[in-house]
Design a protein around this motif. Structure first.
Motif, PDB file in Angstrom:
ATOM      1  N   ASP A 154      -0.730  -2.237   0.742  1.00 35.95           N
ATOM      2  CA  ASP A 154      -0.242  -3.225   1.711  1.00 35.95           C
ATOM      3  C   ASP A 154      -0.386  -2.733   3.159  1.00 35.95           C
ATOM      4  OD1 ASP A 154       0.431  -4.990  -0.295  1.00 35.95           O
ATOM      5  OD2 ASP A 154       2.528  -4.354  -0.387  1.00 35.95           O
TER       6      ASP A 154
ATOM      7  N   SER B 201      -2.042  -2.271 -10.601  1.00 34.56           N
ATOM      8  CA  SER B 201      -1.198  -3.280  -9.971  1.00 34.56           C
ATOM      9  C   SER B 201       0.219  -3.162 -10.505  1.00 34.56           C
ATOM     10  CB  SER B 201      -1.744  -4.682 -10.271  1.00 34.56           C
ATOM     11  OG  SER B 201      -0.723  -5.644 -10.124  1.00 34.56           O
TER      12      SER B 201
ATOM     13  N   ARG C  23      13.082  -6.755  -7.551  1.00 33.43           N
ATOM     14  CA  ARG C  23      13.428  -6.186  -8.859  1.00 33.43           C
ATOM     15  C   ARG C  23      14.937  -6.189  -9.078  1.00 33.43           C
ATOM     16  NH1 ARG C  23       8.560  -4.745  -7.284  1.00 33.43           N
ATOM     17  NH2 ARG C  23       7.018  -3.837  -8.686  1.00 33.43           N
TER      18      ARG C  23
ATOM     19  N   LYS D 191      -5.154 -10.709  -1.741  1.00 34.31           N
ATOM     20  CA  LYS D 191      -3.781 -10.700  -1.217  1.00 34.31           C
ATOM     21  C   LYS D 191      -3.506 -12.056  -0.560  1.00 34.31           C
ATOM     22  CE  LYS D 191      -2.778  -6.595  -2.615  1.00 34.31           C
ATOM     23  NZ  LYS D 191      -1.794  -6.430  -3.675  1.00 34.31           N
TER      24      LYS D 191
ATOM     25  N   SER E  43       9.845  -4.878  -2.510  1.00 33.86           N
ATOM     26  CA  SER E  43       9.618  -4.693  -3.948  1.00 33.86           C
ATOM     27  C   SER E  43      10.933  -4.407  -4.667  1.00 33.86           C
ATOM     28  CB  SER E  43       8.664  -3.517  -4.174  1.00 33.86           C
ATOM     29  OG  SER E  43       7.402  -3.820  -3.637  1.00 33.86           O
TER      30      SER E  43
HETATM   31  C1  S3P Z   1       3.998  -5.300  -5.245  1.00 33.71           C
HETATM   32  C2  S3P Z   1       2.799  -4.791  -5.687  1.00 33.71           C
HETATM   33  C3  S3P Z   1       1.552  -4.885  -4.921  1.00 33.71           C
HETATM   34  C4  S3P Z   1       1.816  -5.215  -3.456  1.00 33.71           C
HETATM   35  C5  S3P Z   1       2.810  -6.319  -3.288  1.00 33.71           C
HETATM   36  C6  S3P Z   1       4.142  -5.950  -3.928  1.00 33.71           C
HETATM   37  C7  S3P Z   1       5.186  -5.163  -6.097  1.00 33.71           C
HETATM   38  O1  S3P Z   1       0.746  -5.920  -5.470  1.00 33.71           O
HETATM   39  O2  S3P Z   1       0.602  -5.552  -2.822  1.00 33.71           O
HETATM   40  O3  S3P Z   1       3.036  -6.582  -1.911  1.00 33.71           O
HETATM   41  O4  S3P Z   1       6.319  -5.315  -5.600  1.00 33.71           O
HETATM   42  O5  S3P Z   1       5.019  -4.891  -7.294  1.00 33.71           O
HETATM   43  P1  S3P Z   1      -0.281  -5.639  -6.679  1.00 33.71           P
HETATM   44  O6  S3P Z   1       0.507  -5.377  -7.882  1.00 33.71           O
HETATM   45  O7  S3P Z   1      -1.085  -6.912  -6.770  1.00 33.71           O
HETATM   46  O8  S3P Z   1      -1.105  -4.464  -6.243  1.00 33.71           O
END
Ligand code: S3P
Length: 408
Positions: A313, A163, A25, A340, A21
């Motif tokens: 996750d 989310s 970003r 997912k 993540s």
């Molecule tokens: C993520 C948010 C989550 C996660 C994904 C990565 C992110 O998804 O499941 O692997 O980096 O913002 P959701 O926003 O759909 O919950």
């Protein structure tokens, strides 16, 4: 096909790869910032490489040397119209976060992805972006989607889902709006976008108690030097391996334990798992620790409510842990698992059942009566990386061989 055998002992030390993540970003904010951004410990996984490739197609010069990445950012309004379709591969994070940025551009662009990504819901980002003034075409709320961007209006978005991808999409679009933009979620999701936006110089207001974040438009973002900590979502497999295997003692180094991500650590504690935190520290604004994990006698628990986004996750591997724990584990409020990389409720249930576990799928989770011995079998991953990894771990304490399809 990979074959994994039961182990009698599991010992050692590992440093897990960089956080996925945060890596995404870093690429995106680095591309919008003025000057160079250096990412150390960048995750070289296919998903994050998709983010690099998309921003390169929009004229950003990105140098990539292993886990060191340098992004030569040009500023908030300097992306160029891509001459090709933007291919996000298998990456929902690339798609949803980038769509917020694309909505604020004075050009049109199209995003697509692989077979799996093209089935995943995009309406959740289309709805707020259209409310902000973007025009978006998508046949059935899925990719491919074409975004006609432009000047956006600031909105106060009440998100129906917790989310981080939706929240980040709206906050990124808010950088290009004519006023403040806020997002309120039903529960707090991972906060890396907020932390990183602040680090790059944006003005961000957070009220965690009310699950509220607000961003001011038109910030001057300045390139940063960022050390990406290890991904707790990757550490999770080694944590569970250490807990469920006999004679195990593993040191997992450099793990991001940001509370909005670390729900699995609370579940492990609730299940009686033995973990010890060593050398807690802050790295590039994120909480980090080394974690020692040892074989434990685990018992069932209930996982529900506000903690779900902090371990979404990790739920497949938490289900594996529950299969090896005595008594019942109930996981609920996790219907998001169905959208997912695979329908993780049905895929986890199908595979754990095939290994001999007493598990029932529910609408929003699982009921697992654990503690029975599991046996090796053929695991169907449905090309979902977290299913492959979870069942590689399940195999370590199952009798006989476990074969995992499409593990690569
Ligand atoms: C993520 C948010 C989550 C996660 C994904 C990565 C992110 O998804 O499941 O692997 O980096 O913002 P959701 O926003 O759909 O919950």
């Amino acid at each position: 096909m990979y074959c994994i055998k039961e182990v009698k002992k599991l010992r050692g030390e590992i440093t897990v790869p960089g956080d996925k993540s945060i890596s995404h970003r870093g690429i995106m904010l680095g591309s919008l910032a003025e000057g160079d951004t250096r990412l150390h410990g960048f995750l070289e996984g296919a998903d994050c490489l998709s983010s690099i490739s998309c921003f390169k197609k929009m004229g950003i010069d990105i140098e990539h040397d292993g886990s060191d990445v340098t992004i030569h950012g040009k500023g908030l309004h300097e992306l160029k119209a891509p001459s090709e379709i933007l291919d996000a591969g298998n990456s929902g994070t690339t798609t949803r976060l980038m769509s917020g940025i694309l909505a604020g551009q004075d050009f049109s662009s199209t995003i697509t992805g692989d077979d799996s990504l093209r089935t995943r819901p995009m309406k959740r980002v289309i709805t707020p972006l259209e409310e902000m003034g973007a025009t978006i075409y998508s046949e059935n709320g899925c990719l491919p989607m074409t975004i006609h961007g432009g000047k956006l209006h600031g909105i106060d978005y009440i998100s129906p889902v917790a989310s981080a991808q939706v929240k980040s999409c709206v906050l990124f679009a808010g950088l290009f709006a004519d006023g403040k933009t806020s997002v309120t979620e039903p529960a707090v999701s991972r906060n890396h976008t907020e932390l990183m936006l602040k680090g790059f110089g944006a003005s961000v207001l957070t009220d965690e108690k009310n699950h509220f974040v607000q961003v001011e438009p038109e910030p001057k973002l300045i390139g940063q030097e960022i050390t990406v900590p290890g991904d707790i979502s990757s550490a999770a497999y080694f944590l569970v391996a250490g807990l469920i295997c006999q004679d195990a003692d593993i040191l997992i180094k450099n793990v991001n334990i940001n509370p909005t991500r670390a729900g699995i650590l609370k579940v492990i504690e609730a299940m009686g798992g033995s973990i010890t935190y060593l050398d807690r520290r802050t790295v590039s604004g994120e909480e980090v620790a080394d974690i020692e994990v040892k074989s434990s006698s685990l018992h069932g628990t209930t996982v529900e409510g506000d903690i779900i986004p902090a371990l979404i996750d990790e739920l497949p591997v938490i289900a594996v842990m529950a299969a090896y724990a005595s008594g019942q584990t109930v996981i609920r409020d996790a219907a998001e698992l169905k959208v997912k990389e695979s329908d993780r409720i049905s895929v986890v249930t199908e595979n754990l059942k095939a290994m001999g576990c007493d598990i029932t799928a529910t609408d929003d989770g699982f009921i697992i009566n654990g503690g029975q011995p599991l046996h090796g079998t053929e695991i169907k991953t449905h090309k979902d990386h977290r299913i492959a990894m979870s069942f590689a771990v399940a195999a370590l304490n199952a009798s006989g061989d476990t074969e995992i399809d499409d593990a690569e």
